[in-house]
Design a protein around this motif. Sequence first.
Motif, short mmCIF file in Angstrom:
data_model
loop_
_atom_site.label_atom_id
_atom_site.label_comp_id
_atom_site.label_asym_id
_atom_site.label_seq_id
_atom_site.Cartn_x
_atom_site.Cartn_y
_atom_site.Cartn_z
N GLN A 22 0.75 -1.23 0.03
CA GLN A 22 -0.02 -0.13 0.02
C GLN A 22 0.80 1.09 -0.05
O GLN A 22 0.47 2.29 -0.54
N PHE A 23 1.77 1.22 0.71
CA PHE A 23 3.04 2.38 0.81
C PHE A 23 3.43 2.50 -0.59
O PHE A 23 3.45 3.73 -1.06
N ASP A 24 3.87 1.71 -1.35
CA ASP A 24 4.44 1.72 -2.67
C ASP A 24 3.54 2.27 -3.71
O ASP A 24 3.46 3.31 -4.55
N LYS A 25 2.04 1.78 -3.55
CA LYS A 25 1.30 2.46 -4.48
C LYS A 25 0.85 3.93 -4.15
O LYS A 25 0.54 4.71 -5.22
N LEU A 26 0.81 4.14 -2.91
CA LEU A 26 0.41 5.48 -2.61
C LEU A 26 1.56 6.48 -2.96
O LEU A 26 1.12 7.84 -3.49
N LEU A 27 2.91 6.05 -2.87
CA LEU A 27 3.87 7.07 -3.56
C LEU A 27 3.59 7.42 -5.05
O LEU A 27 4.14 8.39 -5.59
N THR A 28 2.93 6.45 -5.87
CA THR A 28 2.78 6.93 -7.04
C THR A 28 1.57 7.71 -7.32
O THR A 28 1.38 8.19 -8.58
N LEU A 29 0.63 7.87 -6.30
CA LEU A 29 -0.41 8.95 -6.60
C LEU A 29 0.08 10.42 -6.93
O LEU A 29 0.65 11.06 -6.37
N GLU A 30 -1.15 10.63 -8.07
CA GLU A 30 -0.51 12.14 -8.41
C GLU A 30 -1.89 13.05 -8.26
O GLU A 30 -1.77 14.25 -8.30
N LYS A 31 -2.94 12.31 -8.55
CA LYS A 31 -4.39 12.95 -8.48
C LYS A 31 -5.36 12.28 -7.77
O LYS A 31 -5.44 11.00 -7.46
N LEU A 32 -6.46 13.23 -7.06
CA LEU A 32 -7.38 12.17 -6.17
C LEU A 32 -8.58 12.13 -7.18
O LEU A 32 -8.55 12.68 -8.68
N ILE A 33 -9.72 11.71 -6.70
CA ILE A 33 -10.87 11.29 -7.58
C ILE A 33 -11.38 12.52 -8.26
O ILE A 33 -11.80 12.41 -9.31
N GLU A 37 -4.58 17.80 -7.73
CA GLU A 37 -3.18 17.24 -8.01
C GLU A 37 -2.90 17.13 -6.54
O GLU A 37 -2.90 18.20 -5.59
N VAL A 38 -1.90 16.21 -6.33
CA VAL A 38 -1.25 15.89 -4.76
C VAL A 38 0.06 15.36 -5.06
O VAL A 38 0.59 14.70 -6.08
N SER A 39 1.01 15.63 -4.01
CA SER A 39 2.18 15.32 -4.24
C SER A 39 2.52 14.31 -2.95
O SER A 39 2.53 14.84 -1.80
N VAL A 40 2.95 13.07 -3.12
CA VAL A 40 3.24 12.04 -1.92
C VAL A 40 4.75 11.82 -1.82
O VAL A 40 5.11 11.34 -2.86
N VAL A 41 5.20 12.03 -0.67
CA VAL A 41 6.56 11.59 -0.45
C VAL A 41 6.67 10.88 0.94
O VAL A 41 5.92 10.98 1.57
#
Length: 433
Positions: A22-33, A37-41
Amino acid sequence: MEPGVFIEKGAKLLLKTRGRKQFDKLLTLEKLINAIEVSVVSHSYLNSVQCVIVCNYLEGVSDEELLEQLKEQNVVSVRRFNRRINGALSPTNSFLLKVDAVKVPCEVRVGCLNIKTRPYYPRPMVCFNCFTFGHTKVRCEVKPLCGNCGGLEHGDCDKEAKCKNCGGSHSSSSRQCPVYQKEQDIIKIKIDCGFTYQEAKICYENQQRASVNARIVAAQEDDGKNKIINELKEKIKNNINFTLVCLYLSPKLKIPHIKKEIVNVFYQLPAPIIAFGDLNASHANWGNNRTTHKGTILDNIFNNTDMVVKFNNKITRFDIHTGKGSILDHCVTSSSISGKISISIKSDLYGSDHFPILATFKNCNSISPPSSKWDYHRADWDWYEYQILKLLNNNPNPTVSQFTEIITSAAENSIPKTKNSNGRKSVPWWNEE
């Protein structure tokens, strides 16, 4: 985060995932529904742990060389500890490792060496401007204080020492200060139990909170309702006092809640403790055929609180739907009385789906203090192996008793023992009355 909560643009949120996937998937998130736009680090320090290794064979190995060896084991930094001798810094054979993981590994491999690790407990953060804990001098906004007398800074001080934090007759930077030791205890709870600082502080304060009439401790929640631990102070025929605890862990209970409540229970109640209950967890050390995640968490908690799980490999629960049995109920005791108790499983269900557990005291007049144990985390296994080989070279064909002496002698010279303590601090609401 509650649904419907408005988050301002540019706000930062701290998210905790359930696992690495789940952590690795969240790092690839760029936009919400809603196309925001979001930045995940990755967090700078919450996704790593620190541990210490000690090995005499690493003398002369540089930090860079050791890091190169450990990179494949998720080690991201290595720092050798130095010791000040006669005013000069001298390198030691102890290293601080920073590991990209959420828990400390049991060991690391360097070449052909398997080196045991132990958790690293940093010193409490203290400001050397106002001598208050929790921030540093860079962020301090008050006037400088004297570290000796606690007043405003006035250069060399020849006044009687007075601690600014506790009012004791020592300097404000003394490690003997009760406030300093309190901060150390909070840090130890934080690292051992995987808590945040605030959670560890609450746990510590719960241990110290005075309540003369306190006899009941809230233990667990089941479907939103609090389960209560019925704590009874009993006397048995041989005049041994102990605390009896009835414990139930709901299958729906979340791991963080288990950590908080179980640690609170075993740290607050007076030792020795005998706890019976349905843990709804499995571990190979308890006679189960498999180990669950909850079982691993509980086993670590039992080890840290000096508790021992008693079992005899018999099923304690019978599933009437499948006709199969499992081991879910256990008796957990303080190590000081573990050897004086034997358990048996009754064969009558008495209308339940759980078999009763019967604990029997062996003949004894008093409770012996907790025996010291071998501290395997601090063992020098290389030195242990070297001594055994050396002794066997002198006596290639030892008898059984001689071989036992060889092993014992090597262990005493290379494996330290824990202190003879139950690891608990006394709480003010329990006394001889």
